[in-house]
Design a protein around this motif. Structure first.
Motif, PDB file in Angstrom:
ATOM      1  N   GLY A   1       0.836  -1.070  -0.151  1.00  0.00           N
ATOM      2  CA  GLY A   1       0.139  -0.125  -0.157  1.00  0.00           C
ATOM      3  C   GLY A   1       0.936   1.393  -0.036  1.00  0.00           C
ATOM      4  N   SER A   2       0.178   2.630  -0.011  1.00  0.00           N
ATOM      5  CA  SER A   2       0.838   3.689  -0.192  1.00  0.00           C
ATOM      6  C   SER A   2       0.298   4.683   0.839  1.00  0.00           C
ATOM      7  N   THR A   3      -0.304   4.217   2.238  1.00  0.00           N
ATOM      8  CA  THR A   3      -0.413   5.308   3.145  1.00  0.00           C
ATOM      9  C   THR A   3       0.994   5.163   3.939  1.00  0.00           C
ATOM     10  N   TYR A   4       1.192   6.068   4.820  1.00  0.00           N
ATOM     11  CA  TYR A   4       2.702   6.328   5.334  1.00  0.00           C
ATOM     12  C   TYR A   4       3.040   4.766   6.092  1.00  0.00           C
ATOM     13  N   LEU A   5       2.096   4.309   6.685  1.00  0.00           N
ATOM     14  CA  LEU A   5       2.830   2.998   7.262  1.00  0.00           C
ATOM     15  C   LEU A   5       2.712   1.861   6.293  1.00  0.00           C
ATOM     16  N   ALA A   6       1.659   1.823   5.398  1.00  0.00           N
ATOM     17  CA  ALA A   6       1.677   0.616   4.451  1.00  0.00           C
ATOM     18  C   ALA A   6       2.885   0.755   3.508  1.00  0.00           C
ATOM     19  N   MET A   7       3.120   2.112   3.061  1.00  0.00           N
ATOM     20  CA  MET A   7       4.548   2.182   2.250  1.00  0.00           C
ATOM     21  C   MET A   7       5.812   1.804   2.906  1.00  0.00           C
ATOM     22  N   SER A   8       5.534   2.037   4.424  1.00  0.00           N
ATOM     23  CA  SER A   8       6.865   1.592   4.902  1.00  0.00           C
ATOM     24  C   SER A   8       6.915   0.100   5.196  1.00  0.00           C
ATOM     25  N   LEU A   9       5.577  -0.645   4.996  1.00  0.00           N
ATOM     26  CA  LEU A   9       5.678  -2.300   4.835  1.00  0.00           C
ATOM     27  C   LEU A   9       6.254  -2.467   3.462  1.00  0.00           C
ATOM     28  N   THR A  10       5.865  -1.572   2.321  1.00  0.00           N
ATOM     29  CA  THR A  10       6.264  -1.899   0.942  1.00  0.00           C
ATOM     30  C   THR A  10       7.650  -2.261   0.822  1.00  0.00           C
ATOM     31  N   GLY A  11       8.164  -3.210   0.020  1.00  0.00           N
ATOM     32  CA  GLY A  11       9.620  -3.252  -0.222  1.00  0.00           C
ATOM     33  C   GLY A  11       9.861  -2.934  -1.625  1.00  0.00           C
ATOM     34  N   VAL A  12       9.272  -2.115  -2.190  1.00  0.00           N
ATOM     35  CA  VAL A  12       9.654  -1.511  -3.599  1.00  0.00           C
ATOM     36  C   VAL A  12      10.320  -0.498  -3.465  1.00  0.00           C
ATOM     37  N   GLU A  13      11.704  -0.591  -3.580  1.00  0.00           N
ATOM     38  CA  GLU A  13      12.507   0.718  -3.342  1.00  0.00           C
ATOM     39  C   GLU A  13      12.265   1.932  -4.325  1.00  0.00           C
ATOM     40  N   TYR A  14      12.091   1.789  -5.514  1.00  0.00           N
ATOM     41  CA  TYR A  14      11.636   2.735  -6.377  1.00  0.00           C
ATOM     42  C   TYR A  14      10.224   3.655  -5.943  1.00  0.00           C
ATOM     43  N   ASP A  15       9.372   2.984  -5.155  1.00  0.00           N
ATOM     44  CA  ASP A  15       8.404   3.626  -4.585  1.00  0.00           C
ATOM     45  C   ASP A  15       8.627   4.559  -3.079  1.00  0.00           C
ATOM     46  N   HIS A  16       9.807   4.553  -2.883  1.00  0.00           N
ATOM     47  CA  HIS A  16      10.318   5.050  -1.709  1.00  0.00           C
ATOM     48  C   HIS A  16      10.944   6.341  -1.975  1.00  0.00           C
ATOM     49  N   ILE A  17      11.258   6.583  -3.048  1.00  0.00           N
ATOM     50  CA  ILE A  17      12.228   7.628  -3.755  1.00  0.00           C
ATOM     51  C   ILE A  17      11.616   9.005  -3.237  1.00  0.00           C
ATOM     52  N   GLY A  18      12.418   9.827  -2.460  1.00  0.00           N
ATOM     53  CA  GLY A  18      11.860  11.282  -2.020  1.00  0.00           C
ATOM     54  C   GLY A  18      10.727  11.183  -0.918  1.00  0.00           C
ATOM     55  N   PHE A  19      10.330  10.258  -0.511  1.00  0.00           N
ATOM     56  CA  PHE A  19       9.403  10.073   0.672  1.00  0.00           C
ATOM     57  C   PHE A  19       9.871   9.447   2.032  1.00  0.00           C
ATOM     58  N   ASP A  20       9.491   9.619   2.950  1.00  0.00           N
ATOM     59  CA  ASP A  20       9.891   9.203   4.205  1.00  0.00           C
ATOM     60  C   ASP A  20       9.286   7.789   4.577  1.00  0.00           C
ATOM     61  N   LEU A  21       9.856   6.872   5.384  1.00  0.00           N
ATOM     62  CA  LEU A  21       9.233   5.803   5.855  1.00  0.00           C
ATOM     63  C   LEU A  21       9.291   5.852   7.477  1.00  0.00           C
ATOM     64  N   ALA A  22       8.291   5.087   7.918  1.00  0.00           N
ATOM     65  CA  ALA A  22       8.213   4.858   9.484  1.00  0.00           C
ATOM     66  C   ALA A  22       9.675   4.437  10.075  1.00  0.00           C
ATOM     67  N   PRO A  23      10.197   5.371  10.897  1.00  0.00           N
ATOM     68  CA  PRO A  23      11.488   4.818  11.130  1.00  0.00           C
ATOM     69  C   PRO A  23      11.731   3.613  12.386  1.00  0.00           C
ATOM     70  N   ASP A  24      12.614   2.648  11.822  1.00  0.00           N
ATOM     71  CA  ASP A  24      13.013   1.925  12.862  1.00  0.00           C
ATOM     72  C   ASP A  24      11.974   0.871  13.016  1.00  0.00           C
ATOM     73  N   LEU A  25      11.119   0.498  12.311  1.00  0.00           N
ATOM     74  CA  LEU A  25      10.093  -0.413  12.476  1.00  0.00           C
ATOM     75  C   LEU A  25      10.072  -1.499  11.629  1.00  0.00           C
ATOM     76  N   VAL A  26      10.537  -1.322  10.177  1.00  0.00           N
ATOM     77  CA  VAL A  26      10.344  -2.633   9.040  1.00  0.00           C
ATOM     78  C   VAL A  26      11.702  -3.086   8.715  1.00  0.00           C
ATOM     79  N   HIS A  27      11.863  -4.386   8.725  1.00  0.00           N
ATOM     80  CA  HIS A  27      12.923  -4.956   8.215  1.00  0.00           C
ATOM     81  C   HIS A  27      12.676  -5.780   6.934  1.00  0.00           C
ATOM     82  N   ARG A  28      13.611  -6.108   5.988  1.00  0.00           N
ATOM     83  CA  ARG A  28      13.397  -6.641   5.030  1.00  0.00           C
ATOM     84  C   ARG A  28      14.165  -8.102   4.607  1.00  0.00           C
ATOM     85  N   VAL A  29      13.604  -8.996   3.837  1.00  0.00           N
ATOM     86  CA  VAL A  29      14.046 -10.176   3.570  1.00  0.00           C
ATOM     87  C   VAL A  29      14.058 -10.363   2.258  1.00  0.00           C
TER      88      VAL A  29
END
Length: 467
Positions: A157-185
């Motif tokens: 998703g693309s709300t602040y929290l859902a985009m923090s969950l999202t792992g598509v790096e291209y979608d993060h360009i220029g935006f902030d993510l929820a800090p220190d919450l989400v980890h990737r595999v």
């Protein structure tokens, strides 16, 4: 006959450019090109304001499962609007459609998911899952157990929290993510697994990677793992055999909740109402869903929640304390009435069995007729959820230069021929309405084949690909 004379295309274009801000927009081209304005629809087809007809190979956006302009859906919407168009579902309030749809969804879901919470979209559904899980562990006194693990190229998703969950790096360009919450595999991308690794070995690697990630963070701190059964916007990634069942076992071992994001895969796209258990053999703790729940006719999402979670979060915190999560439109009666009618239509049409037959034909035709093209590296997916990945070199899997704009160019060729295919960087994605017949499948495959061939020739002439 449809009348398109009432649509003033140029006037609409001007108003759109001036006032309507589109999601996921490339402003470098949008301000010059504007929008393709869709005005009418029928079955698996949509029409622009000029009357041009398109076979919709993407169902709007993974959504319109029963097809467009279904009269029963319109009547269901109108009838509920005449009865009661809206009422709050806060506290001790509800409406009949919300109650009836909840029971229906539970009857279709894995047996441990007996509770339903409503929102209006997939992003909201995934946000809700995080808040509920955090609340659950707070209620148990495990206030440090909050960390979330998701996958590279997963989309939530693309709300602040859902985009923090999202792992598509291209979608993060220029935006902030929820800090220190989400980890990737790693994404379960079988096509791009490490060289020399078998599919079974890749599955072993992915399962071990998740376990090691949990151990590195600390099981006492990890709350949940989010995963799509098949990753959609990340490139239609079908995991290796046995992956989901083994992942579920790892999560259970460390008291980590498994959230299955079925926003795309639910309601028939893979031939089942829900695919987690029926297709992939695992039982999640929460299923998030939207899109096909109403076939996109009206916004609605749902969280299907396990007894284990509900039994904890439904216990009052203190005298007078409430579960303070929810939305104005949670359990909206018109949306729920449309969801009920949508499922009724799907069941009456036996749409899941239709998908199992025609969807498998679609999958096989794409692999048979598209895979051999020189620029095609991979054709993957399942049933009515397919992806073509384009490459410069089949053996090395090297990508074409960015200026080739391969996905966009192929989609544009198909659009000119009256078929809508979704471009996604160097990939092209297909997720058509589930009502497609064999002839319409053939049209999509043949149009895509010609589009790829035409673009191949252009790239050679332009010196962007050696062929």
């Amino acid at each position: 006959m449809k009348d398109f004379s009432k649509y003033q295309t140029q006037e609409l274009h001007a108003k759109d450019l001036k006032h309507n801000m589109h999601p996921f927009t490339d402003f470098a081209t949008f301000k010059e090109e504007g929008s393709l304005i869709m005005a009418e629809s029928e079955g698996a087809y949509v029409y622009d304001t000029e009357g041009n007809k398109y076979l919709d190979g993407i169902a709007g956006l993974w959504c319109v499962n029963i097809g467009y302009a279904n009269e029963e859906m319109g009547e269901a919407m109108a009838e509920q609007t005449r009865r009661i168009p809206y009422y709050s579902s806060f506290g001790h309030l509800t409406t009949p459609p919300a109650v009836e749809l909840s029971e229906k969804l539970v009857s279709l879901a894995p047996s441990n998911l007996n509770h339903v919470f409503y929102g209006t979209g997939g992003s909201m559904s995934n946000d809700t899952a995080v808040r509920m899980i955090h609340f659950y562990f707070n209620r148990l006194g495990k206030k440090d157990k909050k960390q979330i693990i998701t996958r590279t190229d997963g989309y939530h998703g693309s709300t602040y929290l859902a985009m923090s969950l999202t792992g598509v790096e291209y979608d993060h360009i220029g935006f902030d993510l929820a800090p220190d919450l989400v980890h990737r595999v790693s994404a379960p991308n079988v096509y791009r697994r490490p060289d020399g690794m078998t599919e079974a070995e890749f599955c072993d690697f992915l399962v071990d990677e998740l376990e090691q990630k949990i151990l590195a963070i600390g099981p006492e701190r990890v709350a949940a793992f989010f995963a799509e059964p098949i990753a959609g916007a990340g490139g239609v990634l079908v995991p290796p055999a046995g992956y989901h069942k083994r992942i579920a076992d790892v999560c259970k071992k460390y008291e980590v909740f498994l959230v299955s994001d079925e926003v795309v895969t639910a309601f028939g796209r893979l031939g089942e109402m829900f695919s987690s258990e029926s297709v992939f053999g695992f039982q999640p703790d929460i299923i998030t869903c939207a899109k096909g729940l109403t076939s996109g006719y009206i916004p609605l999402s749902a969280n299907l929640i396990s007894d284990e979670i509900y039994d904890v979060i439904s216990v009052p915190q203190a005298k007078g304390a409430m579960f303070t999560h929810g939305f104005t439109y949670s359990g909206h009666p018109v949306s729920c009435a449309v969801g009920l009618k949508n499922i009724e239509i799907m069941e009456r049409m036996d749409l899941c069995n239709h998908v199992k037959k025609v969807g498998k034909y679609f999958e096989n035709q794409l692999k048979e007729k598209i895979s051999s093209l020189p620029i095609v590296g991979d054709v993957r997916g399942s049933h009515f959820m397919m992806c073509v990945e384009n490459v410069a070199n089949k053996e090395t899997k090297e990508l074409l230069p960015a200026e080739a704009e391969i996905g966009n160019r192929i989609a544009a060729k198909c659009e000119e021929a009256g078929v809508l295919i979704r471009p996604l960087a160097h990939k092209n994605i297909m997720s058509p309405p589930l009502i497609l017949n064999v002839q319409e499948v053939d049209t999509i495959v043949e149009t895509l084949h010609k589009g790829i061939c035409d673009v191949q020739d252009e790239l050679i002439r332009e010196g962007l690909w050696k062929g």
